[in-house]
Design a protein around this motif. Structure first.
Motif, short mmCIF file in Angstrom:
data_model
loop_
_atom_site.label_atom_id
_atom_site.label_comp_id
_atom_site.label_asym_id
_atom_site.label_seq_id
_atom_site.Cartn_x
_atom_site.Cartn_y
_atom_site.Cartn_z
N ILE A 57 -21.62 19.18 -44.39
CA ILE A 57 -20.74 18.84 -45.69
C ILE A 57 -21.08 20.06 -46.31
CG2 ILE A 57 -20.89 16.28 -45.75
CD1 ILE A 57 -23.30 16.52 -47.86
N CYS A 58 -20.36 20.13 -47.60
CA CYS A 58 -20.34 21.50 -48.43
C CYS A 58 -20.35 21.17 -49.88
CB CYS A 58 -19.18 22.46 -48.15
SG CYS A 58 -19.25 23.87 -48.84
N LEU A 59 -21.53 21.84 -50.62
CA LEU A 59 -21.56 21.68 -51.81
C LEU A 59 -20.66 22.59 -52.58
CD1 LEU A 59 -25.48 21.31 -52.08
CD2 LEU A 59 -23.64 19.48 -52.27
N THR A 60 -20.52 22.37 -53.95
CA THR A 60 -19.79 23.36 -54.70
C THR A 60 -20.62 24.80 -55.00
OG1 THR A 60 -20.53 22.60 -56.83
CG2 THR A 60 -18.42 21.87 -56.05
N SER A 61 -20.04 25.91 -55.18
CA SER A 61 -20.71 27.24 -55.07
C SER A 61 -21.71 27.22 -56.45
CB SER A 61 -19.70 28.27 -55.51
OG SER A 61 -18.77 28.49 -54.63
N ALA A 62 -22.80 27.60 -56.02
CA ALA A 62 -24.04 27.74 -57.07
C ALA A 62 -24.23 29.21 -57.21
CB ALA A 62 -25.13 27.33 -56.59
N GLN A 63 -24.76 29.60 -58.68
CA GLN A 63 -25.11 30.85 -59.20
C GLN A 63 -26.35 31.45 -58.32
OE1 GLN A 63 -24.93 31.19 -63.26
NE2 GLN A 63 -23.28 32.20 -63.30
N LEU A 64 -26.57 32.64 -57.84
CA LEU A 64 -27.48 33.11 -57.41
C LEU A 64 -28.96 33.25 -58.36
CD1 LEU A 64 -26.52 35.66 -55.04
CD2 LEU A 64 -28.09 34.22 -54.26
N PRO A 65 -30.03 32.34 -58.40
CA PRO A 65 -31.11 32.22 -59.21
C PRO A 65 -31.43 33.85 -59.70
CG PRO A 65 -32.01 31.53 -57.24
CD PRO A 65 -30.44 32.04 -57.06
N SER A 66 -31.68 34.02 -61.14
CA SER A 66 -31.96 35.48 -61.49
C SER A 66 -33.58 35.54 -61.09
CB SER A 66 -31.85 35.34 -63.00
OG SER A 66 -32.66 34.36 -63.71
N PHE A 67 -34.43 34.51 -61.02
CA PHE A 67 -35.86 34.70 -60.60
C PHE A 67 -35.93 35.25 -59.18
CE2 PHE A 67 -35.20 30.31 -59.29
CZ PHE A 67 -35.77 30.30 -58.13
N ALA A 68 -34.86 35.25 -58.51
CA ALA A 68 -34.88 35.84 -56.92
C ALA A 68 -34.46 37.08 -56.75
CB ALA A 68 -33.96 34.76 -56.15
N TYR A 69 -34.11 37.73 -57.68
CA TYR A 69 -33.25 38.85 -57.98
C TYR A 69 -34.53 40.06 -57.67
CZ TYR A 69 -30.43 43.07 -59.09
OH TYR A 69 -29.67 44.20 -58.96
N TYR A 70 -34.45 41.01 -56.70
CA TYR A 70 -35.17 42.27 -56.66
C TYR A 70 -34.57 43.41 -57.30
CZ TYR A 70 -38.65 45.32 -55.00
OH TYR A 70 -39.81 46.36 -54.70
N LYS A 71 -34.69 43.67 -58.63
CA LYS A 71 -33.84 45.03 -59.21
C LYS A 71 -34.04 46.35 -58.36
CE LYS A 71 -32.50 46.86 -63.49
NZ LYS A 71 -32.54 46.74 -65.01
N PRO A 72 -35.15 46.67 -58.04
CA PRO A 72 -35.32 48.15 -57.48
C PRO A 72 -34.40 48.16 -56.08
CG PRO A 72 -37.49 47.12 -57.99
CD PRO A 72 -36.58 46.07 -58.16
N ARG A 73 -34.21 47.01 -55.47
CA ARG A 73 -33.35 47.31 -54.32
C ARG A 73 -32.11 46.55 -54.32
NH1 ARG A 73 -36.37 48.91 -49.66
NH2 ARG A 73 -34.50 49.17 -48.89
N ASN A 74 -31.80 46.24 -55.36
CA ASN A 74 -30.53 45.09 -55.76
C ASN A 74 -30.16 43.94 -54.62
OD1 ASN A 74 -28.02 44.56 -57.08
ND2 ASN A 74 -26.93 45.99 -55.72
N ARG A 75 -31.26 43.50 -54.49
CA ARG A 75 -31.31 42.36 -53.35
C ARG A 75 -31.84 41.22 -53.77
NH1 ARG A 75 -34.49 45.70 -48.63
NH2 ARG A 75 -33.02 46.61 -47.83
N TYR A 76 -31.85 40.16 -53.32
CA TYR A 76 -32.58 38.94 -53.60
C TYR A 76 -33.44 38.35 -52.43
CZ TYR A 76 -28.42 38.04 -57.04
OH TYR A 76 -27.94 38.20 -58.16
N LYS A 77 -34.60 37.94 -53.03
CA LYS A 77 -35.74 37.64 -52.23
C LYS A 77 -35.45 36.38 -51.49
CE LYS A 77 -38.65 40.97 -52.85
NZ LYS A 77 -39.49 41.76 -51.70
N ALA A 78 -35.33 36.41 -50.28
CA ALA A 78 -34.95 35.31 -49.40
C ALA A 78 -35.98 33.80 -49.76
CB ALA A 78 -35.14 35.47 -48.05
N ASP A 79 -37.52 34.00 -49.77
CA ASP A 79 -38.29 32.99 -49.84
C ASP A 79 -37.94 32.44 -51.25
OD1 ASP A 79 -39.45 35.53 -51.14
OD2 ASP A 79 -41.50 34.84 -51.00
N SER A 80 -37.74 33.13 -52.32
CA SER A 80 -37.35 32.69 -53.78
C SER A 80 -35.98 31.78 -53.73
CB SER A 80 -37.18 33.87 -54.67
OG SER A 80 -38.33 34.51 -54.92
N LEU A 81 -35.08 32.37 -52.74
CA LEU A 81 -33.72 31.45 -52.77
C LEU A 81 -34.16 30.05 -51.81
CD1 LEU A 81 -31.43 34.24 -51.67
CD2 LEU A 81 -31.52 33.09 -53.78
N LEU A 82 -34.86 30.14 -50.97
CA LEU A 82 -35.41 28.55 -50.45
C LEU A 82 -36.04 27.87 -51.38
CD1 LEU A 82 -36.84 29.77 -46.70
CD2 LEU A 82 -34.44 29.57 -47.66
#
Length: 196
Positions: A57-82
């Motif tokens: 099944i599929c959920l509606t889209s979610a915003q990426l959480p700001s606490f997972a964002y790693y600004k120095p590399r413009n990336r999102y930390k995978a463990d935080s997304l989990l």
């Protein structure tokens, strides 16, 4: 004292095994993050259903959480997304996060290693990114679905496989060439491990 320590270790191992989702009883839940190309969802659903024979099944889209964002590399930390995805979990589900953004994790002495996907092993959450998959449309889809199926395999408790170089559960070791060499297939050892 040693008897109590042994009992504690045995209980801990049994408890961990109890948390491994079983393929037949699991619903795969797709969680597209904002900006992900949702036209890929029907393809992903068909491929997962065909490979693991699970309800998808599929959920509606979610915003990426700001606490997972790693600004120095413009990336999102995978463990935080989990950790974020765990909030959506219900019994007998695996959540597959889907993003077009770059994701990373810590690997050995490297604090920010760019990755294609990341899944709890065993567990009920994973994240897969299209960011590093620039290629022709057909090759893109083939690579993307292999990574998704690989991360779901980790959720079902499959470690990286060294039994067969064509097995989907091989460690990519940071190279897309490894993904290209793998088949959309599990070796007998991996199939037996998850009773597929």
């Amino acid at each position: 004292m040693w008897k109590y320590l042994l009992l504690l270790l045995l209980f801990g191992c049994n408890e961990k095994k109890a948390n491994i989702p079983t393929v037949k009883e699991t619903t795969i839940v797709l969680l597209p993050y904002e900006g992900f190309d949702t036209s890929l969802i029907p393809f992903i659903q068909r491929q997962i259903d065909s490979f693991y024979h699970c309800k998808v099944i599929c959920l509606t889209s979610a915003q990426l959480p700001s606490f997972a964002y790693y600004k120095p590399r413009n990336r999102y930390k995978a463990d935080s997304l989990l950790k974020f995805e765990n909030r959506f979990l219900k019994d007998n589900e695996i959540i597959v996060g889907l993003t077009g953004k770059d994701i990373s994790t810590k690997k050995d002495s490297i604090g920010d290693w760019g990755i294609l996907g990341y899944g709890a092993c065993p567990g009920s959450v994973c994240i897969v990114s299209t960011y590093r998959l620039l290629s022709s449309p057909a090759l893109f889809k083939e690579r993307f679905i292999k990574i998704i199926l690989h991360e779901i395999g980790h959720n079902f408790g499959l470690p990286h496989c060294s039994n067969n170089v064509a097995c989907l559960m091989n460690d990519a070791e940071g190279s897309i060439n490894t993904v290209d060499k793998e088949k959309k297939w599990l070796c007998d050892k991996c199939r037996k491990q998850i009773s597929l």
